[in-house]
Design a protein around this motif. Structure first.
Motif, PDB file in Angstrom:
ATOM      1  N   GLY A   1       0.160 -10.703  -3.925  1.00 21.35           N
ATOM      2  CA  GLY A   1       1.201 -10.340  -2.972  1.00 21.35           C
ATOM      3  C   GLY A   1       0.672  -9.745  -1.683  1.00 21.35           C
ATOM      4  O   GLY A   1       1.208  -8.761  -1.186  1.00 21.35           O
ATOM      5  N   ALA A   2      -0.387 -10.283  -1.139  1.00 14.92           N
ATOM      6  CA  ALA A   2      -0.978  -9.871   0.129  1.00 14.92           C
ATOM      7  C   ALA A   2      -1.672  -8.518   0.084  1.00 14.92           C
ATOM      8  O   ALA A   2      -1.863  -7.876   1.109  1.00 14.92           O
ATOM      9  N   SER A   3      -2.067  -8.062  -1.111  1.00 15.98           N
ATOM     10  CA  SER A   3      -2.840  -6.820  -1.211  1.00 15.98           C
ATOM     11  C   SER A   3      -3.684  -6.830  -2.480  1.00 15.98           C
ATOM     12  O   SER A   3      -3.447  -7.607  -3.393  1.00 15.98           O
ATOM     13  N   PHE A   4      -4.635  -5.933  -2.515  1.00 17.89           N
ATOM     14  CA  PHE A   4      -5.475  -5.780  -3.700  1.00 17.89           C
ATOM     15  C   PHE A   4      -4.819  -4.795  -4.652  1.00 17.89           C
ATOM     16  O   PHE A   4      -4.327  -3.747  -4.236  1.00 17.89           O
ATOM     17  N   VAL A   5      -4.802  -5.152  -5.926  1.00 15.93           N
ATOM     18  CA  VAL A   5      -4.218  -4.306  -6.973  1.00 15.93           C
ATOM     19  C   VAL A   5      -5.149  -4.314  -8.178  1.00 15.93           C
ATOM     20  O   VAL A   5      -6.036  -5.154  -8.290  1.00 15.93           O
ATOM     21  N   GLY A   6      -4.917  -3.380  -9.087  1.00 21.47           N
ATOM     22  CA  GLY A   6      -5.634  -3.361 -10.340  1.00 21.47           C
ATOM     23  C   GLY A   6      -4.703  -3.826 -11.445  1.00 21.47           C
ATOM     24  O   GLY A   6      -3.624  -3.266 -11.627  1.00 21.47           O
ATOM     25  N   LYS A   7      -5.085  -4.879 -12.165  1.00 17.84           N
ATOM     26  CA  LYS A   7      -4.297  -5.361 -13.295  1.00 17.84           C
ATOM     27  C   LYS A   7      -4.892  -4.772 -14.564  1.00 17.84           C
ATOM     28  O   LYS A   7      -6.085  -4.927 -14.823  1.00 17.84           O
ATOM     29  N   GLN A   8      -4.046  -4.076 -15.325  1.00 18.00           N
ATOM     30  CA  GLN A   8      -4.530  -3.493 -16.569  1.00 18.00           C
ATOM     31  C   GLN A   8      -4.899  -4.616 -17.526  1.00 18.00           C
ATOM     32  O   GLN A   8      -4.102  -5.518 -17.785  1.00 18.00           O
TER      33      GLN A   8
END
Length: 112
Positions: A72-79
Motif C-alpha cells: 500500500g505504498a509504504s513499508f510495513v512489518g508482516k508478522q
C-alpha cells in the motif's frame, strides 16, 4: 526526504551486494532472474542497522517475528505466521533486525 538505496541478493553466489557495489550496473541487477533487489526503508533499527525490504526483525519479543514488506505504498512489518501488520515508522524505536529472508530463511520456518 528519505534516502533511496538498494541491496541485491545473488541467488547463485549466495551473497548480498551493497548499493556501492551495484549502482554502476543497477539496470542489469533489476533484470537478472537470479538477483533479488532489496530497497532501503529509510529507517534504522535500535542498533543503527539499516532496514531493508525482506529483513526479519522483532520488537522486543524474540518469539514474535516480522518480515519487512512493501504494501500500500509504504513499508510495513508482516508478522510471520499471521496476517497482522505493524507500521515500521510507528515501531522504529523497538525494531531489532536479526536477519533477512535470503541469508536466514530458517527464521521464517522457526516463526511459523
Amino acid at each position: 526526504m528519505r534516502e533511496i538505496k538498494f541491496q541485491a541478493w545473488d541467488l547463485d553466489a549466495e551473497q548480498m551486494y551493497n548499493w556501492e557495489s551495484i549502482r554502476q550496473l543497477f539496470h542489469e541487477h533489476l533484470d537478472h532472474p537470479r538477483v533479488k533487489v532489496r530497497q532501503y526503508t529509510g529507517l534504522k533499527d535500535i542498533n543503527g542497522r539499516e532496514i531493508y525490504k525482506g529483513d526479519v526483525y522483532h520488537q522486543g519479543d524474540p518469539n514474535i517475528l516480522y518480515v519487512v514488506e512493501y504494501k500500500g505504498a509504504s513499508f510495513v512489518g508482516k508478522q510471520i505466521g499471521s496476517s497482522s501488520y505493524a507500521g515500521l515508522e510507528h515501531w522504529k524505536g523497538r525494531i531489532e533486525v536479526i536477519g533477512d529472508v535470503y541469508r536466514n530463511p530458517e527464521l521464517l520456518e522457526a516463526a511459523e
